[in-house]
Design a protein around this motif. Structure first.
Motif, mmCIF file in Angstrom:
data_model
loop_
_atom_site.group_PDB
_atom_site.id
_atom_site.type_symbol
_atom_site.label_atom_id
_atom_site.label_comp_id
_atom_site.label_asym_id
_atom_site.label_seq_id
_atom_site.Cartn_x
_atom_site.Cartn_y
_atom_site.Cartn_z
ATOM 1 N N LYS A 204 0.824 -1.210 0.000
ATOM 2 C CA LYS A 204 0.000 0.000 0.000
ATOM 3 C C LYS A 204 0.863 1.268 0.000
ATOM 4 O O LYS A 204 0.534 2.245 -0.690
ATOM 5 N N ILE B 189 -6.772 8.968 -1.090
ATOM 6 C CA ILE B 189 -7.407 8.334 -2.250
ATOM 7 C C ILE B 189 -7.300 6.815 -2.152
ATOM 8 O O ILE B 189 -8.283 6.096 -2.368
ATOM 9 N N VAL B 190 -6.123 6.316 -1.831
ATOM 10 C CA VAL B 190 -5.916 4.864 -1.712
ATOM 11 C C VAL B 190 -6.774 4.303 -0.580
ATOM 12 O O VAL B 190 -7.428 3.265 -0.737
ATOM 13 N N PHE C 115 -10.402 4.164 -1.659
ATOM 14 C CA PHE C 115 -10.595 3.078 -2.621
ATOM 15 C C PHE C 115 -10.732 1.734 -1.909
ATOM 16 O O PHE C 115 -11.686 0.983 -2.135
ATOM 17 N N PHE C 116 -9.799 1.429 -1.012
ATOM 18 C CA PHE C 116 -9.831 0.152 -0.304
ATOM 19 C C PHE C 116 -11.015 0.072 0.659
ATOM 20 O O PHE C 116 -11.640 -0.979 0.803
ATOM 21 N N LYS D 39 -13.927 1.552 0.337
ATOM 22 C CA LYS D 39 -15.161 1.364 -0.436
ATOM 23 C C LYS D 39 -15.304 -0.084 -0.895
ATOM 24 O O LYS D 39 -16.398 -0.657 -0.846
ATOM 25 N N ILE D 40 -14.214 -0.706 -1.323
ATOM 26 C CA ILE D 40 -14.253 -2.118 -1.708
ATOM 27 C C ILE D 40 -14.653 -2.970 -0.496
ATOM 28 O O ILE D 40 -15.532 -3.829 -0.593
ATOM 29 N N ILE E 234 -13.909 -4.683 -11.341
ATOM 30 C CA ILE E 234 -13.051 -3.698 -11.985
ATOM 31 C C ILE E 234 -12.722 -4.282 -13.349
ATOM 32 O O ILE E 234 -11.880 -5.183 -13.464
#
Length: 91
Positions: free
Chosen positions: A3, A24-25, A28-29, A31-32, A44
């Protein structure tokens, strides 16, 4: 790549600050993870999909004692590689 490496690459490629890239990273993680936790699938295109498999309870055996135990139902996340990623890795 881990990461931190991903954050550094995003920072360098997009000229974002390290804090912005990290946010941002993380988003993203998160939300997944949240989507999988709610039982939905994440896809994706061209890369992969994540989904949750549900397992019913079953009878198992304790390997130490040999005692029969009931294993509780569970849900586990799974990863499935996309065709484009398979092809790229197989070159």
């Amino acid at each position: 790549m881990n990461k931190i490496d991903l954050i550094d690459h995003l920072k360098n490629e997009s000229r974002l600050s390290k804090d912005e890239a990290a946010a941002i990273v993380e988003l993203f993680f998160r939300k997944i993870s949240d989507t999988l936790a709610s039982g939905e699938r994440v896809e994706i295109r061209g890369l992969c999909s994540f989904f949750v498999k549900e397992y019913k309870p079953y009878k198992g055996r304790n390997p130490k004692t040999g005692e029969i135990v009931t294993v509780a139902p569970k849900k586990l996340p799974f990863f499935k590689c996309g065709k484009e990623l398979k092809d790229r890795v197989d070159r």
